[in-house]
Design an enzyme around this catalytic site. Structure first.
Site, PDB file in Angstrom:
ATOM      1  N   ASP A  43       0.820  -1.222   0.000  1.00  0.00           N
ATOM      2  CA  ASP A  43       0.000   0.000   0.000  1.00  0.00           C
ATOM      3  C   ASP A  43       0.848   1.263   0.000  1.00  0.00           C
ATOM      4  OD1 ASP A  43      -2.211  -1.816   0.496  1.00  0.00           O
ATOM      5  OD2 ASP A  43      -1.624  -1.766   2.600  1.00  0.00           O
ATOM      6  N   GLU A 209     -11.515  -1.039  -2.961  1.00  0.00           N
ATOM      7  CA  GLU A 209     -10.845  -0.309  -1.888  1.00  0.00           C
ATOM      8  C   GLU A 209      -9.732   0.564  -2.446  1.00  0.00           C
ATOM      9  OE1 GLU A 209      -9.549  -3.424   0.669  1.00  0.00           O
ATOM     10  OE2 GLU A 209      -8.282  -4.365  -0.840  1.00  0.00           O
TER      11      GLU A 209
END
Length: 317
Positions: A43, A209
């Site tokens: 991420d 997401e």
């Protein structure tokens, strides 16, 4: 970072041939940055400050990598939180000690703002926090506390934050993972915390997401991750995108399907080496994301590409 809430060849000639084939499999190879050093991330959020590049990522205390002006050679520098702030346990009692997810770093109004999330796998008992600094290089961060939270009573998940500044200079925060999808809320430029109501901008029955929004030539481009991450070489993560003339949507893909209706044009589905790319960030004309390296036991690593644009205004690389 996906949550249901969220590293052979020995003969030199053969190795050279294999590496050549792997490079050829990468989209837009000329725009693919060949990275060296410590590039283990999940991420990533990327930002250039002065002549240095920084990448923030999921991990103990929020992990940080630094590179010189080329952005090719990376090394790990001290994490942001040496110990967890006491308020984290108030909102996420089950959080693993100092385990911090999906940071997002931006400069706004002369300060550097670092949003991040804390949660547990399989739960939407989550919180987004905020830290700030005059600059990254100084390494002195202020804890600005809770931004927003979610519980089992909510139909959204307060993780994967992303700050976006609209064409008028107003800040917004996008966030979300699974449940009812991605949201956006206006941010008070004084507190850098929400004001007003949340607005839905994307949803997908199989999960969506990690929103990242960038503005270009009259359009806001929403990038997101779909399908499954966190399973090494078996990950099916993909980067999708859509665009809108308003920061609050509706966002549509290249076929005209709304992202609120499950749409999204796939930008990156990986290749023979890099499995399950996602957790993306767009900054300084590049797109960063992680992917699982099939040549290194499926470990997640940093990938960076120049972000190009087609003649009809869609991102490519």
């Amino acid at each position: 970072m996906q949550r249901l809430s969220r590293r052979l060849l020995t003969a030199p000639g053969i190795l050279a041939t294999a590496l050549g084939l792997l490079s050829a499999a990468l989209p837009a190879a000329a725009a693919f940055w060949e990275l060296r050093g410590d590039i283990g991330v999940h991420d990533p959020s990327i930002l250039k400050e002065g002549s240095a590049w920084y990448t923030f990522s999921t991990g103990q205390g929020l992990q940080v990598l630094k590179s010189d002006s080329t952005g090719r050679q990376w090394s790990r520098v001290p994490q942001i939180f040496l110990s967890p702030p006491s308020w984290w346990k108030t909102y996420v009692p089950g959080q693993k000690t100092n385990d911090v997810w999906a940071p997002d770093v931006h400069v706004f109004n002369g300060k550097t703002w670092l949003y991040y999330s804390i949660s547990t796998f399989g739960s939407n008992t989550s919180a987004i926090g905020l830290a700030s600094a005059t600059n990254i290089g100084a390494g002195r961060w202020t804890d600005n506390g809770l931004v927003l939270r979610s519980t089992s009573a909510n139909d959204y998940n307060a993780i994967d934050p992303h700050l976006v500044v609209d064409a008028a200079g107003a800040p917004w925060l996008a966030f979300g993972s699974f449940w009812s999808g991605l949201k956006i809320v206006r941010i008070n430029p004084g507190t850098m915390k929400p004001t007003g109501s949340m607005i839905s901008i994307a949803r997908r029955s199989a999960g969506i997401e990690a929103p990242a929004i960038t503005y270009r030539n009259g359009y806001y481009y929403l990038f997101a991750s779909i399908d499954r991450c966190c399973q090494g070489v078996n990950s099916t993560y993909k980067v999708i995108h859509g665009r809108s003339t308003s920061v609050t949507g509706p966002y549509v893909d290249k076929s005209g399907k709304r992202l609120l209706d499950g749409g999204g044009t796939v930008l990156d589905a990986g290749n023979v080496r890099w499995k399950g790319p996602g957790g993306q960030d767009v900054s300084n004309g590049v797109i960063a994301r992680h992917a699982y390296d099939a040549t290194d036991n499926g470990n997640p690593k940093l990938l960076i590409n120049d972000l190009n644009w087609t003649s009809d205004g869609w991102p490519s690389y």
